[in-house]
Design an enzyme around this catalytic site. Sequence first.
Site, PDB file in Angstrom:
ATOM      1  N   ARG A 127      -1.714   5.119   4.877  1.00  0.00           N
ATOM      2  CA  ARG A 127      -1.427   4.252   3.740  1.00  0.00           C
ATOM      3  C   ARG A 127       0.073   4.076   3.515  1.00  0.00           C
ATOM      4  NH1 ARG A 127      -5.575   3.028   0.134  1.00  0.00           N
ATOM      5  NH2 ARG A 127      -3.941   2.399  -1.303  1.00  0.00           N
TER       6      ARG A 127
ATOM      7  N   MET B 253       0.839  -1.201   0.000  1.00  0.00           N
ATOM      8  CA  MET B 253       0.000   0.000   0.000  1.00  0.00           C
ATOM      9  C   MET B 253       0.876   1.254   0.000  1.00  0.00           C
ATOM     10  SD  MET B 253      -3.021   1.150   2.599  1.00  0.00           S
ATOM     11  CE  MET B 253      -3.487  -0.456   3.169  1.00  0.00           C
ATOM     12  N   CYS B 254       0.434   2.271  -0.668  1.00  0.00           N
ATOM     13  CA  CYS B 254       1.039   3.592  -0.583  1.00  0.00           C
ATOM     14  C   CYS B 254      -0.087   4.604  -0.748  1.00  0.00           C
ATOM     15  CB  CYS B 254       2.041   3.839  -1.703  1.00  0.00           C
ATOM     16  SG  CYS B 254       3.548   2.878  -1.587  1.00  0.00           S
ATOM     17  N   GLY B 255       0.177   5.834  -0.382  1.00  0.00           N
ATOM     18  CA  GLY B 255      -0.817   6.874  -0.606  1.00  0.00           C
ATOM     19  C   GLY B 255      -0.253   7.897  -1.571  1.00  0.00           C
TER      20      GLY B 255
END
Lengths: 298, 227
Positions: free
Chosen positions: A32, A1-3
């Site tokens: 995130r 996950m990343c934002g």
Amino acid sequence: MCGIVGLFLKDTSLEPELGRLTALMLHEMVGRGPDSAGFAVYDAPLETAKITCLSKTGETDWRALEADLERHLNAGVETAIFEDHAILRTAGNGAEARKRIIETVPDVTVLSVGRAIELFKGVGDPDAVANRFGLEKRAGTHAIAHTRMATESAVVTAGSHPFSTGEDTCLVHNGSLSNHNRLRETLEKHGETFQTENDSEVAAGYLAWRMREGDDLEAAIGHALEDLDGFFTFAIGTRDGFAVVRDPIACKPAVIAETDDWVAMSSEFRAIAKLPGVDHAEIWEPQPAKVYAWERAA
Amino acid sequence: MTISNTTFDLEALSLRGINSALHAAEEGAFTVLNPGGAHALACGLNAPLEVTIKGHTGYYCAGMNKHAAVTIEGNVGTGCGENIMSGTIRVKGDASQSLGATGHGGLIVVEGSASARAGISMKGVDIVVKGDVGHMSAFMAQAGRLVVLGDAGADLGDSIYEAELFVRGKVASLGADCEEKPLGDADKAALGALLEQAGIDADPAAFKRYGSARKLYNFNIDHMDSY
């Protein structure tokens, strides 16, 4: 996950607010990607090049680097230091400066080169990274930012997003690429230089290569959809443009909102929820494998 | 049944506080203001409440719903109504991916469009989407009905078991083991009743019906010797 978040202003009166609004958005994406963060801010292009550098050890002798570049470029260089980052301004050739630094100063990662872009990144709490480099106070035309949860390479400052390899072009990535090693080799044969083992840097290098070959941003992204294998939602910044694209499987989330005053994108709506005028925004989820791009009028 | 309407403002109260209050209630009408894209709002309700959310929500809105009627006056993020057991969810805007994933029962109505993987692994829920649905919708669907008034994206009903799919618009492509089925009078009557329940005025005869070709998931008795 990343934002990931991106904000592209259409209303110039909002430009002093760009950093504050981007910091608001970034804050919502901390969950995130709590391990590192970064942001790129674009402002009106200068006549001269600016090169954002990161010192990997924090002990770089910036004055020596400045002196070497002045000799090498045969042009003046001015250095402004922000903690472990430095922004070098020169009337000389920016791309040549980047090459020189990468070849001769192993302690330094060149984060960006261009006339409009400044790029900062750091390890640790994304809000703290934004604070450290004064994101809130920064003015500009557009910005993209990233909170990282590392999957493909180490949690180090240089592995944080955004990644920039081409002039005034950078991207942030949520996802993972599966063919980045082979693609990196191919791009190196085409003259791209990479500074990390990160898969997303390869995507940035790919776009830089395509645009050097004559593609405009949309065409470059169109080629990327054919040649990049893996999962991605990208937000991409250029000197006067902003684009969003998702891979055809579209596992990685994205939402875009647009008003008369701005275009915003994020991994999730909550990052957009506090923007001014959001109640009147047109909001949609970008379709898989479709390029969404905006450009500032010249 | 409804006595009063209690309003919760997510700008003033915590998400957990609001969800706890909804879990504690046995009946009543509730309004949630300023959802701001929050995740897991009105999740795990287990009583015949009426909940109205005024704005856009994040992931898993009204997930695991039992008995409650939840209306979202906005868009919903990933996994709205995930594993719904009963009750109804009405989304006035658009829904992101994995709408109603693994839902066992109840009804979900989306007045806008739903994106990829709507009704993935659905196990009995009825889902009615007024607009379009994205690719891989009803992937591995096991039971229940997915009704789409607009178009369906690529690979509709891939690896489907026994769910029924109805699409009024175009289908980009059918997934593995999904095929068009005849739309008989009994099917039209059942679909008409579902559309009415969803509050949508549409002619059931305008839909095409799809389901499983049953070639992927069970033994073919004629080929018993070769197993």
